[in-house]
Every structure is written in C-alpha cells, then in structure tokens.
Design an enzyme around this catalytic site. Sequence first.
Site, PDB file in Angstrom:
ATOM      1  N   CYS A   1       0.770  -1.199   0.079  1.00 45.30           N
ATOM      2  CA  CYS A   1      -0.134   0.023  -0.071  1.00 45.30           C
ATOM      3  C   CYS A   1       0.932   1.335   0.027  1.00 45.30           C
ATOM      4  O   CYS A   1       1.755   1.439   0.850  1.00 45.30           O
ATOM      5  CB  CYS A   1      -0.902   0.029   1.101  1.00 45.30           C
ATOM      6  SG  CYS A   1      -1.595   1.622   1.557  1.00 45.30           S
TER       7      CYS A   1
ATOM      8  N   TYR B   1      -9.384   0.673  -4.851  1.00 43.80           N
ATOM      9  CA  TYR B   1      -9.001  -0.790  -4.725  1.00 43.80           C
ATOM     10  C   TYR B   1      -8.834  -1.698  -5.953  1.00 43.80           C
ATOM     11  O   TYR B   1      -8.065  -2.621  -6.154  1.00 43.80           O
ATOM     12  CB  TYR B   1      -9.613  -1.295  -3.569  1.00 43.80           C
ATOM     13  CG  TYR B   1      -9.407  -1.036  -2.272  1.00 43.80           C
ATOM     14  CD1 TYR B   1      -8.994   0.253  -1.948  1.00 43.80           C
ATOM     15  CD2 TYR B   1      -9.257  -1.878  -1.570  1.00 43.80           C
ATOM     16  CE1 TYR B   1      -8.210   0.628  -0.730  1.00 43.80           C
ATOM     17  CE2 TYR B   1      -8.911  -1.457   0.081  1.00 43.80           C
ATOM     18  CZ  TYR B   1      -8.590  -0.451   0.347  1.00 43.80           C
ATOM     19  OH  TYR B   1      -8.044  -0.082   1.571  1.00 43.80           O
TER      20      TYR B   1
ATOM     21  N   GLU C   1      -6.507  -5.297   4.725  1.00 44.08           N
ATOM     22  CA  GLU C   1      -6.855  -4.062   4.042  1.00 44.08           C
ATOM     23  C   GLU C   1      -7.963  -4.149   2.837  1.00 44.08           C
ATOM     24  O   GLU C   1      -9.004  -3.573   2.496  1.00 44.08           O
ATOM     25  CB  GLU C   1      -5.595  -3.411   3.681  1.00 44.08           C
ATOM     26  CG  GLU C   1      -6.084  -1.811   3.399  1.00 44.08           C
ATOM     27  CD  GLU C   1      -4.720  -1.156   2.825  1.00 44.08           C
ATOM     28  OE1 GLU C   1      -3.972  -1.583   2.140  1.00 44.08           O
ATOM     29  OE2 GLU C   1      -4.571  -0.005   3.454  1.00 44.08           O
TER      30      GLU C   1
ATOM     31  N   CYS D   1      -4.852  -0.329  -7.029  1.00 42.51           N
ATOM     32  CA  CYS D   1      -3.660  -0.887  -6.135  1.00 42.51           C
ATOM     33  C   CYS D   1      -3.687  -2.290  -5.966  1.00 42.51           C
ATOM     34  O   CYS D   1      -2.657  -2.954  -6.015  1.00 42.51           O
ATOM     35  CB  CYS D   1      -3.720  -0.070  -4.861  1.00 42.51           C
ATOM     36  SG  CYS D   1      -5.071  -0.428  -3.787  1.00 42.51           S
TER      37      CYS D   1
ATOM     38  N   THR E   1      -3.967   5.197   7.186  1.00 48.90           N
ATOM     39  CA  THR E   1      -2.663   4.862   6.326  1.00 48.90           C
ATOM     40  C   THR E   1      -2.075   5.941   5.986  1.00 48.90           C
ATOM     41  O   THR E   1      -2.489   6.991   5.712  1.00 48.90           O
ATOM     42  CB  THR E   1      -3.554   4.243   5.002  1.00 48.90           C
ATOM     43  OG1 THR E   1      -4.479   3.016   5.432  1.00 48.90           O
ATOM     44  CG2 THR E   1      -2.420   4.016   3.942  1.00 48.90           C
TER      45      THR E   1
ATOM     46  N   CYS F   1      -3.156   7.679  -1.585  1.00 48.91           N
ATOM     47  CA  CYS F   1      -4.290   7.729  -2.490  1.00 48.91           C
ATOM     48  C   CYS F   1      -5.376   8.300  -1.376  1.00 48.91           C
ATOM     49  O   CYS F   1      -6.314   8.748  -1.970  1.00 48.91           O
ATOM     50  CB  CYS F   1      -4.585   6.398  -2.860  1.00 48.91           C
ATOM     51  SG  CYS F   1      -3.527   5.261  -3.495  1.00 48.91           S
TER      52      CYS F   1
ATOM     53  N   HIS G   1     -12.392   5.681  -2.884  1.00 46.13           N
ATOM     54  CA  HIS G   1     -11.470   4.664  -2.347  1.00 46.13           C
ATOM     55  C   HIS G   1     -11.833   3.278  -2.701  1.00 46.13           C
ATOM     56  O   HIS G   1     -10.927   2.405  -2.795  1.00 46.13           O
ATOM     57  CB  HIS G   1     -11.316   4.948  -0.897  1.00 46.13           C
ATOM     58  CG  HIS G   1      -9.860   4.557  -0.388  1.00 46.13           C
ATOM     59  ND1 HIS G   1      -8.552   5.200  -0.906  1.00 46.13           N
ATOM     60  CD2 HIS G   1      -9.552   3.762   0.434  1.00 46.13           C
ATOM     61  CE1 HIS G   1      -7.547   4.614  -0.614  1.00 46.13           C
ATOM     62  NE2 HIS G   1      -8.180   3.703   0.280  1.00 46.13           N
TER      63      HIS G   1
ATOM     64  N   GLU H   1       0.277   1.793   9.052  1.00 43.38           N
ATOM     65  CA  GLU H   1      -1.057   2.377   9.688  1.00 43.38           C
ATOM     66  C   GLU H   1      -0.903   2.762  11.345  1.00 43.38           C
ATOM     67  O   GLU H   1       0.294   2.562  11.913  1.00 43.38           O
ATOM     68  CB  GLU H   1      -2.135   1.344   9.656  1.00 43.38           C
ATOM     69  CG  GLU H   1      -3.122   1.321   8.595  1.00 43.38           C
ATOM     70  CD  GLU H   1      -2.429   0.429   7.257  1.00 43.38           C
ATOM     71  OE1 GLU H   1      -1.768  -0.044   7.666  1.00 43.38           O
ATOM     72  OE2 GLU H   1      -2.978   1.004   6.152  1.00 43.38           O
TER      73      GLU H   1
HETATM   74 FE1  SF4 Z   1      -3.162   1.904  -0.171  1.00 43.25          FE
HETATM   75 FE2  SF4 Z   1      -4.763   1.170  -2.005  1.00 43.25          FE
HETATM   76 FE3  SF4 Z   1      -5.697   2.708  -0.462  1.00 43.25          FE
HETATM   77 FE4  SF4 Z   1      -3.747   3.705  -2.076  1.00 43.25          FE
HETATM   78  S1  SF4 Z   1      -5.835   2.789  -2.778  1.00 43.25           S
HETATM   79  S2  SF4 Z   1      -3.933   3.937   0.107  1.00 43.25           S
HETATM   80  S3  SF4 Z   1      -2.588   1.756  -2.194  1.00 43.25           S
HETATM   81  S4  SF4 Z   1      -5.009   0.650  -0.013  1.00 43.25           S
HETATM   82 FE    FE Z   2      -6.720   1.609   2.158  1.00 39.54          FE
END
Ligand code: SF4
Ligand code: FE
Length: 491
Positions: free
Chosen positions: A100, A297, A456, A300, A191, A104, A293, A258
């Site tokens: 991660c 996902y 996560e 990422c 995060t 983001c 968000h 985190e």
């Molecule tokens: Fe982390 Fe994915 Fe959230 Fe970006 S989108 S902060 S990589 S979990």
């Molecule tokens: Fe996240």
Amino acid sequence: MALMTPQEYIESLRKLKTRVYMFGEKIDNWVDHPMIRPSINCVAMTYALAQDPQYKDLMTVKSSLTGRTVNRFTHLHQSTEDLINKVKMQRLLGQKTASCFQRCVGMDAFNAVFSSTYEIDEKYGTHYHENFKNFITMVQDNDLTVDGAMTDPKGDRSKAPSQQADPDMYVHVVERRPDGIVVCGAKCHQTGSINSHWHIFMPTISMGEADKDWAVSFACPTDAEGMYMIYGRQSCDTRKLEEGASIDVGNAKFGGQEALVVLDHVFIPNEYIFLNGEYEFAGMIVERFAGYHRQSYGGCKVGVGDVVIGATALAAEYNGVEKASAVKDKLIEMTHLNETLYCCGIACSSQGFKTKAGNYQIDLLLANVCKQNVTRFPYEIVRLAEDVAGGLMVTMPSQKDFESDTVVGRNGETIGDVCNKFFAAREGVSTEDRQRVMRFLENMCLGAAAVGYRTESMHGAGSPQAQRIMIARQGNIQGKKQLAKDIAGIQ
Ligand code: SF4
Ligand code: FE
C-alpha cells in the site's frame, strides 16, 4: 515549487516535528527507523515515478486550478479519462512496491471534499469551497502528501456520536473561537499518516442534528500542536529490526503503514475548515470519499496481485513444476480473478460523471461492486499462491541459518551447508533465489504485507457490509421488477 524528487520528499519529512510513538516510546528519528522506513520508501515511489520519463504522462497532469504540472496524486479529476488514469497509476504503483503506497487516501479526500464543499456553500452561503481551493492549490504547488483521515474509533456502534459515553469516540469540536475551532478525538488505522505532510479530517458516518459538533471537516499539518500518532504493528514486523535483515523480511524495500492518530485539543484556523456543523452533509462526504477509495482498490490491489502472481509462477519454476497443467490452471485462475478486479476499477471510472463543482465522480454502484469483489478475490489469490508455492514458504529456516558456519555434520558440514543442500532449488536456480521468492510469498500471504493485501482488502475503504448497503441502495430493484413485469405481462 516544482515536483519533489523522492529524496526531497524524504528530507521534507525530517523538517516536521511529527510526534510518533511505538512500543511504548517516543521515536525521534522515525524517518530512518527500520520498521517505518519501508513505508516511507513506498510513498517516495509516487514521487520517483513522476520524475521518470517513461511514466510521466500517467503520473503527472495539468492542474485544473492553476494550469501547472502536478503529481496526479494531488489532482482533481476532470474527466472519465482522468478517473481511468488514476486506476492505471495505482496499478503501476502496486506493481512497483507490492505494498500500500498510502498517498491515495489524500487524493480521494481532495476529490470528495472539493465537490461536497461546493454544495454546502450553495446551500448555506459558507466559504468552505474557497478554503478548500486555497488548500489544494498549496498542496499541488508544494507536491505534498496528505492523509485522508476518516475512521473514528466509534465506541458503542449502536449509538450515534452525540450518544457516546465518551464524546471523543468521534472527532468533535470542543470550542468555537472567532478565529477557528478546537477539536478532540482520534482516527484509527490511518494509512500513511506519519509520512504525510498534512491531514484532511472528515466525518465517518451520516449524522443527525444532535451530532452537529461532530459534523466537522478540516485540514491540519501533521505536526500540529496537540496531535500525535501511535504506530500500528504488523505481523512479523520485528523481522525488520533483525541485523542484516533482507531475505526473511520478504519485501525489504517497501511496506504499508497504519497508525492511531490522536487530536488532543488541536486548534484549527478558520481558513482550514471545510465543514462545521452542517450535519446533513456529513453523509455526502463519507459516501463520495468511500466511493473513490473503493474505485482505488480496483487499481492498487490489482498491481500488488500482479506481483503475487509473478512470485507464484517463479516459485513453481524454481520447484520444477511450472509445466504441470494443474499449476498452469491455477495461474490462469489467479490472473482471471485479478483482471476481474481491474475490470471493476476501469468500469466504475468510465461510467463516472461530473459533479456540480466540476470534478468527476465515479459510478457509485460499480465502485461498490469493485470493492466487494476486493474483499474476496485477493483471499482466493493468496490461497492459490500458497497452494502452488508449497509449505516451505512457512517452514524454511532463517537467513542466518543459511549463512551460518557453525559445524554440525560428521565431515565438518556447517548449518549453512546443510540448509543449502536440502533446500536446493531445481538445477540452474540458486537456493537463495528460492528462499527469496518463498519469503516474499510468506510476507504477502501472512506476513507484514498481508495487512495491505488481505485485511486491508477486507476492511480498507469500508468493510464488506458497507458495500452491501450501498449496493442495496443503488441496485434499483424496483426498476428491475418493472422490467420483469413488462415482459411477463403483469399489470
Ligand atoms: Fe493503500 Fe490502495 Fe488505499 Fe492507495 S488505494 S492508500 S494503495 S489501500
Ligand atoms: Fe486503504
């Protein structure tokens, strides 16, 4: 100021007076701490790739506010193409870090708060949107990393913020002054909070009139007076503290991070406030941020999945089983699952729409379907990875054993000799490479990196039930019933 280099980003963190605690103690040089540094390297990658001519088009973009070139992580999406490029950028970062990369949450907060403040001002004549535009311009011009802080501790889940025995279970205003507000509370599992220059705080649930003091959103610097963080530990994290640790860590370069972020009477000047009592807009900010968000996902986790699939294929090759049809089929299944997640990320982006404020929002139903799949498919992908890799990924002796010259055998064989003999890979592959790929998979499937790839995937951007509520709301069952009635001839 131009875009920061990764080195400039890391040096900029040293200038902050961020208060970080771990294992019951204050960590002064947290930038170089072996348990924290991999997560900083990860965010640094968002700066490094923006400097790389190969990735410049994806990583940088013209600011809609100033026309200047900015890192896409600070951008307000101006089209569905921007939304798609965001997902592609996240897949790329996942591929390059297998972690991660944290930046983001700020990007998703920018876009949610930008559009929401416009609509709050429209109703109340407040000036939150202007505040936010000034803030985001400063962020873009200085190429800052910002944490988007949403999840409160929540205390008794059956009670609203104003009904909690302890009012701090949700971030709230404790004092209103002519020049700003004073806030208390905390945000859990944040995060990238330690690595960020600033934070944007947002409510975590819809609120009613009684919750006015909890309906608050604002920005504040990470080293603000009264703010501190307690580092969250990860499975096998202390392997990073071992001397000469590299192989056993699995991914020695990168990692996630985190922390519990505490606000103990932090003063927020008026110009950094984006919501202050307009409780009926709390839900809008939550829904928009969560939507973005959940889209994220689909990028990422897919990039990280690419690395897991690659490592699984390597493990099979090193074990000499890569031609077995069962192994090939498992790699096909892993790829199919991973690309399905990518399809969801691209789909909710391509069906995005323009908000009143002018930036683009994803399709909410498809983004929630995306995240719902993310709560499942990475689990199946790691199950298949463990299946193919074999038990050695969790039973192999340590790196120190492989390097040990302690004599154990009749003919003077050392522990290292014995380990290297019995754990030899197929011909032409070094034992060390086999060790590396096994430990990498261990790390991804159940070590420190499993925080980012598994748990996560389950709870980040909202737990599965939160998506099911949104799917229920957006699924239009009434409309679907009508379709059936029309064709079946039901009046
Ligand atoms: Fe982390 Fe994915 Fe959230 Fe970006 S989108 S902060 S990589 S979990
Ligand atoms: Fe996240």
